[in-house]
Scaffold this active site. Sequence first.
Site, PDB file in Angstrom:
ATOM      1  N   ASP A 177      -4.845   1.739  10.720  1.00  0.00           N
ATOM      2  CA  ASP A 177      -6.225   1.335  10.947  1.00  0.00           C
ATOM      3  C   ASP A 177      -6.327   0.861  12.413  1.00  0.00           C
ATOM      4  O   ASP A 177      -6.501   1.676  13.319  1.00  0.00           O
ATOM      5  CB  ASP A 177      -6.516   0.217   9.930  1.00  0.00           C
ATOM      6  CG  ASP A 177      -7.980  -0.075   9.748  1.00  0.00           C
ATOM      7  OD1 ASP A 177      -8.791   0.440  10.507  1.00  0.00           O
ATOM      8  OD2 ASP A 177      -8.312  -0.851   8.824  1.00  0.00           O
ATOM      9  N   ARG A 199      -5.368   0.436  -6.816  1.00  0.00           N
ATOM     10  CA  ARG A 199      -4.168   1.036  -6.223  1.00  0.00           C
ATOM     11  C   ARG A 199      -3.616   2.182  -7.075  1.00  0.00           C
ATOM     12  O   ARG A 199      -2.973   3.082  -6.566  1.00  0.00           O
ATOM     13  CB  ARG A 199      -3.061  -0.016  -6.058  1.00  0.00           C
ATOM     14  CG  ARG A 199      -3.352  -1.100  -5.026  1.00  0.00           C
ATOM     15  CD  ARG A 199      -2.068  -1.880  -4.753  1.00  0.00           C
ATOM     16  NE  ARG A 199      -2.290  -3.166  -4.109  1.00  0.00           N
ATOM     17  CZ  ARG A 199      -2.363  -3.364  -2.798  1.00  0.00           C
ATOM     18  NH1 ARG A 199      -2.273  -2.339  -1.972  1.00  0.00           N
ATOM     19  NH2 ARG A 199      -2.524  -4.572  -2.300  1.00  0.00           N
ATOM     20  N   GLU A 238       3.771   4.216   5.682  1.00  0.00           N
ATOM     21  CA  GLU A 238       2.532   3.448   5.485  1.00  0.00           C
ATOM     22  C   GLU A 238       1.500   4.277   4.732  1.00  0.00           C
ATOM     23  O   GLU A 238       1.509   5.507   4.810  1.00  0.00           O
ATOM     24  CB  GLU A 238       1.924   3.076   6.847  1.00  0.00           C
ATOM     25  CG  GLU A 238       2.407   1.755   7.395  1.00  0.00           C
ATOM     26  CD  GLU A 238       1.789   0.555   6.685  1.00  0.00           C
ATOM     27  OE1 GLU A 238       1.365   0.680   5.518  1.00  0.00           O
ATOM     28  OE2 GLU A 238       1.726  -0.510   7.312  1.00  0.00           O
ATOM     29  N   GLY A 280       0.783  -1.245   0.000  1.00  0.00           N
ATOM     30  CA  GLY A 280       0.000   0.000   0.000  1.00  0.00           C
ATOM     31  C   GLY A 280       0.805   1.278   0.000  1.00  0.00           C
ATOM     32  O   GLY A 280       0.335   2.314  -0.480  1.00  0.00           O
TER      33      GLY A 280
HETATM   34  C1  PRP Z   1      -2.821  -2.271   5.237  1.00  0.00           C
HETATM   35  C2  PRP Z   1      -1.943  -1.037   5.346  1.00  0.00           C
HETATM   36  C3  PRP Z   1      -1.173  -1.283   6.601  1.00  0.00           C
HETATM   37  C4  PRP Z   1      -2.146  -2.058   7.464  1.00  0.00           C
HETATM   38  C5  PRP Z   1      -2.787  -1.120   8.420  1.00  0.00           C
HETATM   39  O1  PRP Z   1      -2.084  -3.270   4.603  1.00  0.00           O
HETATM   40  O2  PRP Z   1      -1.104  -0.891   4.243  1.00  0.00           O
HETATM   41  O3  PRP Z   1      -0.012  -2.062   6.371  1.00  0.00           O
HETATM   42  O4  PRP Z   1      -3.126  -2.625   6.585  1.00  0.00           O
HETATM   43  O5  PRP Z   1      -3.701  -1.788   9.236  1.00  0.00           O
HETATM   44  P1  PRP Z   1      -3.561  -1.923  10.808  1.00  0.00           P
HETATM   45  O6  PRP Z   1      -3.323  -0.545  11.376  1.00  0.00           O
HETATM   46  O7  PRP Z   1      -4.911  -2.487  11.189  1.00  0.00           O
HETATM   47  O8  PRP Z   1      -2.441  -2.853  11.135  1.00  0.00           O
HETATM   48  P2  PRP Z   1      -2.732  -4.576   3.947  1.00  0.00           P
HETATM   49  O9  PRP Z   1      -2.614  -5.712   4.923  1.00  0.00           O
HETATM   50  O10 PRP Z   1      -4.116  -4.246   3.450  1.00  0.00           O
HETATM   51  O11 PRP Z   1      -1.746  -4.897   2.741  1.00  0.00           O
HETATM   52  P3  PRP Z   1      -1.364  -4.007   1.448  1.00  0.00           P
HETATM   53  O12 PRP Z   1      -0.534  -2.843   1.953  1.00  0.00           O
HETATM   54  O13 PRP Z   1      -0.555  -4.943   0.602  1.00  0.00           O
HETATM   55  O14 PRP Z   1      -2.637  -3.558   0.784  1.00  0.00           O
END
Ligand code: PRP
Length: 180
Positions: A103, A165, A99, A43
């Site tokens: 979340d 994306r 990041e 991401g």
């Molecule tokens: C998303 C984002 C962070 C994480 C945040 O990644 O890029 O790494 O989730 O969430 P959190 O605060 O609940 O830990 P994702 O797992 O969707 O993978 P991606 O980046 O490959 O889309």
Amino acid sequence: MNNDIERVLLSEQDIDTIVTRLAKEIDRDYAGKKLLMLGILKGSVVFMAELMKKITVPVQIDFMKVSSYGGGTSTSGRINILLDVLRADLSEYDILVVEDIVDSGKTLSYLTKYLANKGAKSVKTCTMLDKPSRREVEFDADYSGAIIPNEFVVGYGLDYDENYRALPYIGILKPEVYSK
Ligand code: PRP
């Protein structure tokens, strides 16, 4: 605008203003340091690429890939490391983890401790988006682009089922797309 987008939350111009501000803050704070920007795949890639272009202090880059432990339902804050940072000289670097979104907070909460334990000189965090209403563990990013409501956002690196994306803006996905 893509037909699956209900509305634009942050336009390309909004994003540019935010990234410019963050780059200035980072320039100010990392003068004279050895900055290593560490992008968390996938991401972060669009944000990281634009941010590093606007930063004027010397910067190196690296990447990690992680996934939530147990499908993200675990409350332990543990995550799986799928690609680690492969450097023997971390103790020389001031790491800035980059990041797209915070979340639950589990990923960055875990990674900051993990990287500190690996011996990094310092560890700070920078996120484009922050959804504080979703937090499950206490965590505040050091640099934050925009605080957003609890909506399903895509674009600028963020995906739904690996799509969207590449959108140059951050948009709210139409509910019918993910409730199909
Ligand atoms: C998303 C984002 C962070 C994480 C945040 O990644 O890029 O790494 O989730 O969430 P959190 O605060 O609940 O830990 P994702 O797992 O969707 O993978 P991606 O980046 O490959 O889309």
